[in-house]
Design an enzyme around this catalytic site. Structure first.
Site, PDB file in Angstrom:
ATOM      1  CB  CYS A 156      -0.968  -0.008   1.175  1.00  0.00           C
ATOM      2  SG  CYS A 156      -2.154  -1.368   1.067  1.00  0.00           S
ATOM      3  CG  HIS A 190      -5.787   2.370   0.560  1.00  0.00           C
ATOM      4  ND1 HIS A 190      -4.787   3.062  -0.099  1.00  0.00           N
ATOM      5  CD2 HIS A 190      -5.160   1.355   1.216  1.00  0.00           C
ATOM      6  CE1 HIS A 190      -3.629   2.492   0.152  1.00  0.00           C
ATOM      7  NE2 HIS A 190      -3.819   1.450   0.938  1.00  0.00           N
TER       8      HIS A 190
END
Lengths: 481, 398
Positions: B88, B344
């Site tokens: 991420c 996200h």
């Protein structure tokens, strides 16, 4: 003196309440209520004949058992039709590779037949000791009589020539193609014939002649038999055999129907172990019968060694470690008896690289990590370079088993997002007392039962099913102690 | 000792797509949306780009492997495009590549662009990441919320914070971010929530409820970087430069050695220490004007405030409840709404965080504009508490 030198047992913690099964079926079968008494053992979703077998053998090894020369695994519900199932058990418990193994199957008497083969091998001095393990996780159709009477469980006995606690006296076997039930290749469920016929033409006519011959061969009188161990789910079937054979009515052993149900090929041994743990006294004679397309009748004498035979949980300890399950829907899901919406997250491919599984078999099946010969740090997984930041030495790891290592939970969560057969998925960091840690699945856990600091031990369980290829991944999980 | 990156590279322009459930747009369209804003802001054209770094994480639901997707979507002039993926933190990794290229002198102007198209999976939440061949055979069966939720049990046990107080602080974090997101037209979620809603939301992974988890969105963000000298020569004023750019990766110690207690991010602390040193910051609580942290889950934000040395260890619950990190607090956190409201889209998030810090320092943040912020920090994290990639970036007025 050939005989049973140690033993171990395992019954899954979950106990399906028969009243709950009956409650689910009473709309269609008013008679179901009559069957709704007591409880039956029930595998968690991640248990099968192999995982239960591993626990039984482990229990046997804790009760004085030694690394065997051979493992005979009896089951009618072997997870693999081709892949040595006994080899999975022996690898999981790191029994070594100098080992002969055998899967014994296809009949409810597979457990006693495996036992007979082991006794013959040891008595004939072909082998010094053999581990016999019997385990069954039988499936039954929803609303069938077998759903009430079956149970899940496993038992292991070690056969040796020294210090037997149960001396083998002799046996007799009969083989007739009496088909009380069958399960064709590729079929999911048994097909059963009428119980009254099984009782009258099967039990009453096949077993007594075998008993008579076994008594004759061993020179033991019917009166001298102190305990008669024979599973049967049909009412009064065993009493009829006992009467016909001239045995005392009082010698009939508990079938454990109320506490766990009939555990298939394992059940003669499960009942035998329960007897040894609770009732058997030195000098007594035990008759053990396995029935299925004929029968095996075995005679044993209890020796003085029985008094110091305990150590593990055994059957009685397993029976005491119980959780009542009243949710019949959960039973259906765990036994793959309903078509369940698993969600898209369950669609991921679970193909196992067999090369990886083989290369890492000690880690993945045996939970073998490493211990650094330089700094002494236990670690999992074992890698070439030590994990200790103050060490980082290369190529200095010795194999180190975490199977019997105790630990505690450092962090955890109960996860409703990830797919599991028994949501929420519990997992967390286990910190082992003697060094090492890893993030582990937890099993046999319900919501609210674990927290930081909860003590855990490791158990061998199904990690994942690969339904599209018929493969099963196994690994170890933490359970609270 | 390396001299570090401080003031060697300037941000020439940035762009950010609208984040959200962009049913009408694929990754290629999102790329163009972020790029067009950035290239206009920078005042250059594509022929001036020397190289590009392209971040995506989920290749199976996105644009596949390689850098071709970026080159093709933007019709780049056959320049080098490097696709990067680092969990991420992929967006920050793309930015690092572009910044280092300029700092080295190999490039005058470089592009970093991250995109993720997550809403083509057919279900909510992040798609399952490929783990290779060995990990799935033994790693615990979990999800991102379950992995991060473990921080809560360990933090509570270590600092003696009871579950109710911790849950309330987590709720405050989410309420704050939603309040900020209301003012951001590019945010996915632009709706305020109450503490009660957060506390009573359905459980996702104990103790994290629905509002403790960030959204899942589609989006893209881009940065064009050059040297401060080139920026000045192009007539730019109000120049924002990079003060620090650090990345720290777990090496298995947290996962396999009995030292880490599970309540914090070992890597974030290392990345933060190095970043503060690189930027010349010795009192972060006094010197950092604002920050965007990787609030994938409320508990991540909570412990990260300590790992970034903004709250002393064991005191963050008080700081949170005192409003220290609220929009009107001393160090506003997630002033754009954060991952909580942007969602996200993995490859884009690190650059999206920088976008807000850049706008704020230039005084262009509209209704969200803070009063004269000079130092902005981003924290972009990938993996899970036990094994992760932590990035800390500090930018400020030149």
């Amino acid at each position: 003196m050939t005989g049973i030198t140690s033993f171990g047992g395992y019954i899954p913690k979950l106990r399906m309440q028969r009243a709950s099964i009956a409650g689910a079926h009473k709309w269609a079968d008013p008679g179901a209520a009559l069957k709704g008494k007591g409880e039956r053992s029930m595998c968690n979703w991640d248990e099968d004949a192999i995982t239960m077998g591993v626990e039984a053998v482990r229990d046997c090894l804790k009760s004085g058992g030694v690394i065997p020369e051979a493992v005979y695994f009896a089951s009618t519900t072997l997870p693999f039709q081709e892949r040595q199932n006994a080899g999975i058990i022996s690898t999981a418990l790191s029994l070594g590779e100098d080992l002969s193994v055998l899967d014994v199957t296809s009949s409810q008497r597979a457990g006693t037949s495996a036992l007979l083969q082991a006794l013959a091998a040891v008595k004939g001095d072909q082998l010094d000791n053999v581990m016999v393990v019997a385990s069954d996780h039988r499936r039954s159709k929803s609303a069938s009589p077998q759903e009430f009477t079956f149970g899940d469980g496993a038992a292991a006995v070690q056969i040796g020539n020294k210090d037997a606690l149960l001396e083998f006296l002799g046996s007799h076997s009969i083989t007739v193609d009496f088909v009380d039930h069958f399960r064709g290749a590729g079929e999911d469920f048994d097909y059963q014939w009428e119980e009254r016929w099984i009782r009258d033409e099967g039990y009453q006519k096949i077993v007594p002649p075998a008993i008579a011959k076994a008594l004759e061969k061993t020179g033991i009188k019917a009166d001298d038999v102190n305990h008669f161990v024979m599973p049967a789910t049909i009412g009064r079937a065993v009493q009829g055999i006992v009467q016909k054979s001239g045995l005392d009515n009082t010698v009939v052993c508990d079938t454990l129907h109320q506490q766990c149900g009939e555990t298939g090929a394992a059940h003669p041994l499960v009942m035998l172990l329960n007897l040894l743990e609770t009732d058997a006294k030195a000098g007594e004679t035990v008759m053990l019968v396995g029935f299925g397309q004929g029968c095996d009748v075995l005679l044993f004498k209890v020796t003085e060694a029985i008094s110091n035979s305990r150590g593990g949980n055994g059957i009685s300890g397993s029976l005491a470690n119980r959780r009542e399950e009243t949710n019949y829907q959960k039973f259906l899901v765990f036994n793959d008896l309903v078509t369940l919406e698993k969600g898209m997250r369950a669609e991921k491919d679970s193909k196992t690289a067999l090369t990886v599984l083989y290369r890492k078999r000690d880690m993945l099946l045996g939970l073998i990590g490493g211990k650094c010969t330089q700094c002494g740090t236990a670690q999992f997984p074992r890698q070439d370079i030590c994990v200790n930041p103050q060490c980082h030495e290369s190529h200095c790891q010795e194999p180190y088993s975490f199977v019997e290592e105790a630990g505690q939970i450092q962090s955890w969560s109960a996860d409703y997002l990830t797919y599991t057969m028994n949501p929420p998925s519990h997992y967390g960091m286990i910190v082992f007392d003697n060094g090492g840690r890893f993030m582990s699945d937890f099993t046999d856990v319900e919501v609210g039962e674990i927290d930081v600091g909860t003590r855990v031990k490791m158990v061998f369980r199904i990690k994942e099913f690969d339904h599209s290829r018929g493969f099963i991944r196994y690994f170890w999980k933490g359970v609270p102690v | 000792m390396a001299a570090g990156i401080k003031d060697k590279v300037a941000i020439l322009g940035m762009g950010c797509s609208k984040f959200g459930e962009r049913w009408e747009a694929g990754a290629e369209e999102l790329i163009v949306e972020a790029y067009e804003e950035a290239i206009q802001d920078a005042g250059v054209d594509r022929s001036q780009l020397d190289a590009a770094w392209f971040s995506t994480a989920m290749e199976n639901v996105n644009v596949g492997k390689g850098g071709i997707a970026l080159s093709t979507a933007l019709r780049l002039p056959n320049i080098a495009v490097t696709r990067v993926e680092n969990f991420c933190a992929s967006g920050s990794e793309a930015f690092r590549g572009a910044v280092y290229a300029v700092a080295s002198g190999a490039c005058d102007i470089a592009l970093a662009l991250g995109v993720e198209k997550l809403k083509d999976t057919g279900y909510g939440g992040l798609p399952a990441a490929e783990q290779g061949t060995l990990n799935p055979l033994w790693a615990a069966t979990g999800s991102a919320p379950g992995n991060f939720a473990q921080l809560a049990s360990a933090y509570g046990a270590k600092h003696g914070v009871n579950k109710e107080d911790l849950k309330r602080a987590l709720a405050h974090i989410s309420v704050k971010s939603h309040a900020n997101g209301v003012k951001n037209p590019k945010a996915h979620l632009q709706k305020a929530i109450t503490e009660e809603q957060a506390l009573n939301a359905p459980m996702i992974a104990e103790p994290l409820g629905l509002f403790d988890c960030c959204g899942v969105s589609d989006g893209a963000a881009a940065a064009i970087v050059t040297t401060p000298e080139i920026a000045k020569s192009m007539g730019k004023d109000n120049i924002v430069t990079i003060k620090a750019l650090q990345l720290s990766l777990s090496n298995g110690t947290e996962a396999a050695y009995n030292a880490w207690d599970g309540s914090y991010f070992h890597t974030t602390r290392i990345a933060a220490q190095k970043a503060y040193k690189e930027a010349g910051i010795d009192k972060p609580r006094d010197q950092v004007s604002m920050f965007e942290c990787h609030d994938c889950f409320s508990i991540t934000e909570l412990v990260t405030m300590e790992d970034l040395y903004l709250s002393a260890e064991g005191t963050v619950v008080n700081d949170v409840m005192d409003g220290f990190y609220d929009a009107d607090g001393q160090i506003p956190c997630q002033i754009d709404g954060g991952l909580k409201c942007f969602g996200h889209p993995i490859g884009a998030s690190g650059i999206r965080m920088l976008y807000e810090m850049y706008l704020q320092i230039q005084g262009r943040a509209g209704d969200r504009q803070l009063s004269n912020p000079s130092i902005g920090m981003t924290h972009n994290l990938g993996g899970s508490p036990v094994s992760n990639v932590a990035s800390v970036c500090i930018i400020g007025a030149a």
